[in-house]
Structures are given as C-alpha cells and as structure tokens.
Design a protein around this motif. Structure first.
Motif, PDB file in Angstrom:
ATOM      1  N   UNK A  82       0.836  -1.207   0.000  1.00  0.00           N
ATOM      2  CA  UNK A  82       0.000   0.000   0.000  1.00  0.00           C
ATOM      3  C   UNK A  82       0.868   1.253   0.000  1.00  0.00           C
ATOM      4  N   UNK A  83       1.900   1.268   0.826  1.00  0.00           N
ATOM      5  CA  UNK A  83       2.776   2.435   0.885  1.00  0.00           C
ATOM      6  C   UNK A  83       3.503   2.648  -0.438  1.00  0.00           C
ATOM      7  N   UNK A  84       3.837   1.544  -1.118  1.00  0.00           N
ATOM      8  CA  UNK A  84       4.493   1.676  -2.407  1.00  0.00           C
ATOM      9  C   UNK A  84       3.633   2.407  -3.418  1.00  0.00           C
ATOM     10  N   UNK A  85       2.328   2.223  -3.341  1.00  0.00           N
ATOM     11  CA  UNK A  85       1.411   2.895  -4.262  1.00  0.00           C
ATOM     12  C   UNK A  85       0.998   4.282  -3.789  1.00  0.00           C
ATOM     13  N   UNK A  86       0.733   4.404  -2.488  1.00  0.00           N
ATOM     14  CA  UNK A  86       0.068   5.608  -1.990  1.00  0.00           C
ATOM     15  C   UNK A  86       0.835   6.335  -0.896  1.00  0.00           C
ATOM     16  N   UNK A  87       2.022   5.880  -0.567  1.00  0.00           N
ATOM     17  CA  UNK A  87       2.770   6.515   0.508  1.00  0.00           C
ATOM     18  C   UNK A  87       3.073   7.982   0.247  1.00  0.00           C
ATOM     19  N   UNK A  88       3.230   8.339  -1.038  1.00  0.00           N
ATOM     20  CA  UNK A  88       3.516   9.727  -1.364  1.00  0.00           C
ATOM     21  C   UNK A  88       2.424  10.681  -0.937  1.00  0.00           C
ATOM     22  N   UNK A  89       1.180  10.176  -0.851  1.00  0.00           N
ATOM     23  CA  UNK A  89       0.075  11.032  -0.437  1.00  0.00           C
ATOM     24  C   UNK A  89       0.168  11.417   1.037  1.00  0.00           C
ATOM     25  N   UNK A  90       0.941  10.656   1.816  1.00  0.00           N
ATOM     26  CA  UNK A  90       1.015  10.894   3.255  1.00  0.00           C
ATOM     27  C   UNK A  90       2.140  11.845   3.628  1.00  0.00           C
ATOM     28  N   UNK A  91       3.017  12.161   2.675  1.00  0.00           N
ATOM     29  CA  UNK A  91       4.128  13.043   2.974  1.00  0.00           C
ATOM     30  C   UNK A  91       3.612  14.465   3.166  1.00  0.00           C
ATOM     31  N   UNK A  92       4.204  15.212   4.111  1.00  0.00           N
ATOM     32  CA  UNK A  92       3.751  16.601   4.306  1.00  0.00           C
ATOM     33  C   UNK A  92       4.042  17.439   3.075  1.00  0.00           C
ATOM     34  N   UNK A  93       3.142  18.380   2.805  1.00  0.00           N
ATOM     35  CA  UNK A  93       3.334  19.278   1.665  1.00  0.00           C
ATOM     36  C   UNK A  93       4.581  20.123   1.877  1.00  0.00           C
ATOM     37  N   UNK A  94       5.336  20.267   0.798  1.00  0.00           N
ATOM     38  CA  UNK A  94       6.503  21.142   0.826  1.00  0.00           C
ATOM     39  C   UNK A  94       6.173  22.394   0.022  1.00  0.00           C
ATOM     40  N   UNK A  95       6.926  23.450   0.304  1.00  0.00           N
ATOM     41  CA  UNK A  95       6.767  24.648  -0.516  1.00  0.00           C
ATOM     42  C   UNK A  95       7.283  24.337  -1.910  1.00  0.00           C
ATOM     43  N   UNK A  96       6.407  24.399  -2.884  1.00  0.00           N
ATOM     44  CA  UNK A  96       6.770  24.064  -4.252  1.00  0.00           C
ATOM     45  C   UNK A  96       6.592  25.291  -5.131  1.00  0.00           C
ATOM     46  N   UNK A  97       7.579  25.545  -5.962  1.00  0.00           N
ATOM     47  CA  UNK A  97       7.444  26.640  -6.906  1.00  0.00           C
ATOM     48  C   UNK A  97       6.402  26.260  -7.949  1.00  0.00           C
TER      49      UNK A  97
END
Length: 315
Positions: free
Chosen positions: A80-95
């Motif tokens: 599950x983390x391999x597919x969707x783990x990126x959704x759980x990461x905190x938002x970073x300031x993105x240009x």
C-alpha cells in the motif's frame, strides 16, 4: 495420524492468507482481468481503500498468531505504501507558475454565481468547467470577473483564462454509439508568460455499476480517442483538465496516463461531493510538472472541484 491444526493456528493462517491477498491485489492490480464485468477497473477505481483492511488484519494478527500472520500484514502495508505513501508526505513549498481549477459543475447546479465565486477563491489562472447547459451558460459567463477576459465553450465544456486563448476548437472524443450532438472536448492554446501550452478540457462518458458489472466500455473508448489526440499534439507542453470518470490507477485511463502525469501530494477525492471516495476529476500535464493537487469546498454540484499548481520549470 497427522494432528489437525489447532483452531488458533488455522485462524492465524487465514489472517495471513487474507493479508497476502490484499498485498497481491495492490501490487498486481493490473493482472486482475477486465474481461468479466470489468472487475479490474472496478478494483482500480477504489484501490486506495484496500488500505482500510490493513489495520483490521493487524489487530487480528496480534490477537491470534502474530508470528504467523504479522509478516504477511507487513507485506500488505508495504504494498500500500508503495502505491500511496507519497500522499502521506507533508506538503513542501513548491514553486509553481500556473494555478488551474477543474470542476464538473453539474447540469442541475442551482447557483452558478456562487459556484464560480468558490472556484475563484484560490485565484486560478485557468478554470475548466463541464456540464455547462445552454440555459446556465450565460449565468456562468456573467459570474467571471474581468480578470478572466478569455474563454471558450465547446458543447458542454468550457475554459476561462487570464491568458489569451488561441486556436480554440472542439475535440472529438465521442464514442461510436453516441449521437453527433455529444460534444465534450475542447482544445485551446493558452499563451502564458511562461510559454504556450495546449490546454485540453474533457468530460468522458460516465460509468455504471449494475447487475452486469462495471460498465465502462464507452468511457474507455473515449479515453483512447483523447489519448490519441494528445499523442498527436504538436506543442510539447500539454495540460489536461477534465472529469475523466477514471482514477489514475484505472487501466481505462492508460491511453492518457501513459502520456501524462499528475501530483501525488494529496488523494484529492472529488466524487461524490457529500462523501468523496475517488478522484475521478483530473489535472494532468505533459512536459509540465503538476506539483500539487487538492480538493476545494463543495459547490452545488455532485463533484468537488479540484485545484492544482503547475510548474514549467525543468519541463
């Protein structure tokens, strides 16, 4: 005579087998056949929700036979983390260079003006709308302020822009079974300060879940037509905004998803508006980076709007 497994061990093996099944469905969802009632597409539409089974299985594993079943539950968690783990990461300031909003406004929306006001809260540069009826179109057009002087409407889809739009025209994504009055696609070139981008707005056919299974054949046919058109697009930079009636994991979207990508910063579920369970509205880019996607507050539609930040840097 062989001693039969004790009840506790049998239950532990059952938990382990269930966890392995969940892990297999997550890791190899594309192998689930679509020939019988489009079960593969149905699974992929709600794939993130398989994660809800993991804490249940973990609790059962700890209660029954941890040594037997916990490794299998860990395998499911890793899948599950391999597919969707990126959704759980905190938002970073993105240009980002452009902000876009996508919304199926619903042909039964009783308050177009309030809907547009809600969409403009994030100060988007581009706004794509679907299910624009001829009766409601004047109200939507009147609700946009002078900051959005450029717009095009083709059939029931429209695009409003801060930037000049050129070459606006309908895009034929009509399945063979539909009449010639079915027009749910457009393409225009947005002349942004960061360069020209081909903007597509699309509303793919709806899917139905019934006694015969998951009926998505016409949606898939329309997705293939849209994918072919995007593949032939002469501009490098392409932005797609639309109600695709697909999640990005649904194989029916593969003709488009193979060419374009979107952010993984949020699940951004958009449907149904009251209890959203899937993101079937998409903002995707080619030779662009969609850095963040998020859902906006409900309007008078059965869909939630979604917004995205888009970067031209490094594209």
């Amino acid at each position: 005579m062989r001693t039969p497994p004790r009840p506790g061990r049998r239950r532990g093996l059952l938990v382990a087998a269930s966890a392995v099944l969940v892990a297999g469905l997550l890791a190899f969802h594309a192998a689930v056949p679509n020939t019988a009632a489009h079960l593969g597409s149905l699974l992929e539409t709600f794939l993130p929700w398989l994660g809800l089974s993991i804490p249940v299985l973990a609790g059962l594993a700890l209660w029954r036979r941890p040594a037997v079943s916990l490794p299998a539950v860990l395998l499911a968690l890793l899948a599950w983390l391999g597919l969707f783990g990126g959704h759980l990461l905190p938002d970073r300031d993105r240009a980002s260079d452009v902000t876009a909003v996508q919304h199926n406004v619903s042909d039964e929306n009783a308050d177009p003006a309030a809907t547009v006001r809600g969409l403009l809260e994030v100060r988007p540069d581009l706004v794509a709308l679907e299910e624009l009826t001829p009766a409601a179109l004047p109200a939507y057009a009147a609700a946009f302020p002078p900051e959005y002087p450029h717009h095009t409407v083709q059939g029931t889809v429209g695009l409003w822009s801060r930037y000049p739009l050129t070459g606006a025209a309908p895009v034929d994504i009509r399945p063979r079974a539909f009449g010639t009055d079915w027009n749910r696609g457009l393409r225009a070139t947005a002349r942004t300060p960061h360069g020209d981008v081909a903007v597509y707005v699309a509303h793919l056919p709806s899917v139905r879940l019934g006694l015969t299974g998951f009926d998505c054949a016409r949606r898939d046919e329309s997705a293939a037509l849209l994918g072919a058109r995007i593949a032939a697009e002469p501009l490098d930079r392409v932005l797609l905004l639309g109600d695709l009636n697909n999640t990005v994991h649904d194989r029916g979207l593969e003709p488009i998803a193979a060419l374009m990508s979107t952010a993984e910063s949020d699940f951004a579920f958009s449907w149904p508006a009251g209890y959203p369970v899937a993101r079937i509205d998409q903002i995707m880019g080619r030779s662009l980076t969609v850095t963040e996607v998020w859902a906006l507050p409900a309007t008078g539609s059965d869909h939630l709007p979604i917004a995205a930040r888009i970067s031209f840097q490094g594209s």
